[in-house]
Design a protein around this motif. Structure first.
Motif, PDB file in Angstrom:
ATOM      1  N   ALA A 143       0.901  -1.288  -0.098  1.00 29.76           N
ATOM      2  CA  ALA A 143       0.220  -0.018   0.174  1.00 29.76           C
ATOM      3  C   ALA A 143       0.922   1.242  -0.002  1.00 29.76           C
ATOM      4  CB  ALA A 143      -0.870   0.079   1.230  1.00 29.76           C
ATOM      5  N   SER A 146       2.525   1.599  -3.276  1.00 29.46           N
ATOM      6  CA  SER A 146       1.278   2.140  -4.299  1.00 29.46           C
ATOM      7  C   SER A 146       1.164   3.679  -4.177  1.00 29.46           C
ATOM      8  CB  SER A 146       0.029   1.315  -4.057  1.00 29.46           C
ATOM      9  OG  SER A 146      -1.008   1.809  -5.029  1.00 29.46           O
ATOM     10  N   ASP A 147       0.845   3.973  -2.921  1.00 31.74           N
ATOM     11  CA  ASP A 147       0.596   5.424  -2.556  1.00 31.74           C
ATOM     12  C   ASP A 147       1.768   6.308  -3.231  1.00 31.74           C
ATOM     13  OD1 ASP A 147      -1.727   4.607  -1.234  1.00 31.74           O
ATOM     14  OD2 ASP A 147      -0.842   4.805   0.740  1.00 31.74           O
ATOM     15  N   ALA A 150       1.232   6.674  -6.725  1.00 32.71           N
ATOM     16  CA  ALA A 150       0.284   7.703  -7.175  1.00 32.71           C
ATOM     17  C   ALA A 150       0.557   8.974  -6.877  1.00 32.71           C
ATOM     18  CB  ALA A 150      -0.901   7.330  -6.104  1.00 32.71           C
TER      19      ALA A 150
END
Length: 167
Positions: A143, A146-147, A150
């Protein structure tokens, strides 16, 4: 270190990070990984490798590059790139050879010792990733990655980071 005061102290005590903390925490994580990797490299026969050398070796690439190309990729002058190449050559990580496409130019190529440090670096980064996954949990690390993807702009993986730090 002193406790944060004012709004920063209030945010920290409320469980919210103050704005200035995010880049510092990201940098601290980066430094933790890089410092541990370099301890491992030193123990495995590469005590003189510096973080900037990794960027330079990546800029040279598999096919080699001229000092001008290395400088452009790193965001530094040809002269600054040449000094880094001199250091890497002195340590046995690269060699200068005649460019087969243009005999007037010298091509910088990674030597077997340079390949060794790159392979050991990749293996070290994998070990450190595994350690972070063990400590944080695989789902939380995925996570986090992924963050960060982004939030990072397209093309964020650039080789000129060392030059950026040097201003």
């Amino acid at each position: 270190m002193a406790e944060p005061t004012g709004r920063a102290g209030e945010a920290a005590s409320a469980g919210e990070g103050a704005g200035f903390e995010l880049p510092l925490l990201l940098f601290a994580g980066f430094r933790t990984i890089i410092d541990e990797l370099h301890r491992e490299l030193a123990e495995s026969g590469h005590p003189d490798v510096r973080p900037a050398y990794g960027f330079a070796l990546q800029a040279i690439g598999r096919d080699g590059a001229t000092a001008s190309e290395i400088g452009r990729r790193l965001g530094v002058s040809k002269q600054a790139a040449g000094k880094t190449v001199d250091r890497l050559e002195g340590l046995g990580y690269v060699e200068r050879v005649d460019d087969p496409q243009d005999g007037r130019r010298k091509l910088v190529r990674v030597t077997p010792r340079g390949v060794d440090v790159l392979v050991r670096s990749a293996e070290g980064f994998d070990r450190l990733h595994t350690e972070w996954s063990r400590v944080l949990g695989a789902d939380r690390l995925r996570a986090l990655e992924s963050d960060l993807r982004a939030m990072a702009p397209a093309g964020a993986f650039r080789l000129d980071a060392a030059a950026w730090f040097n201003g």
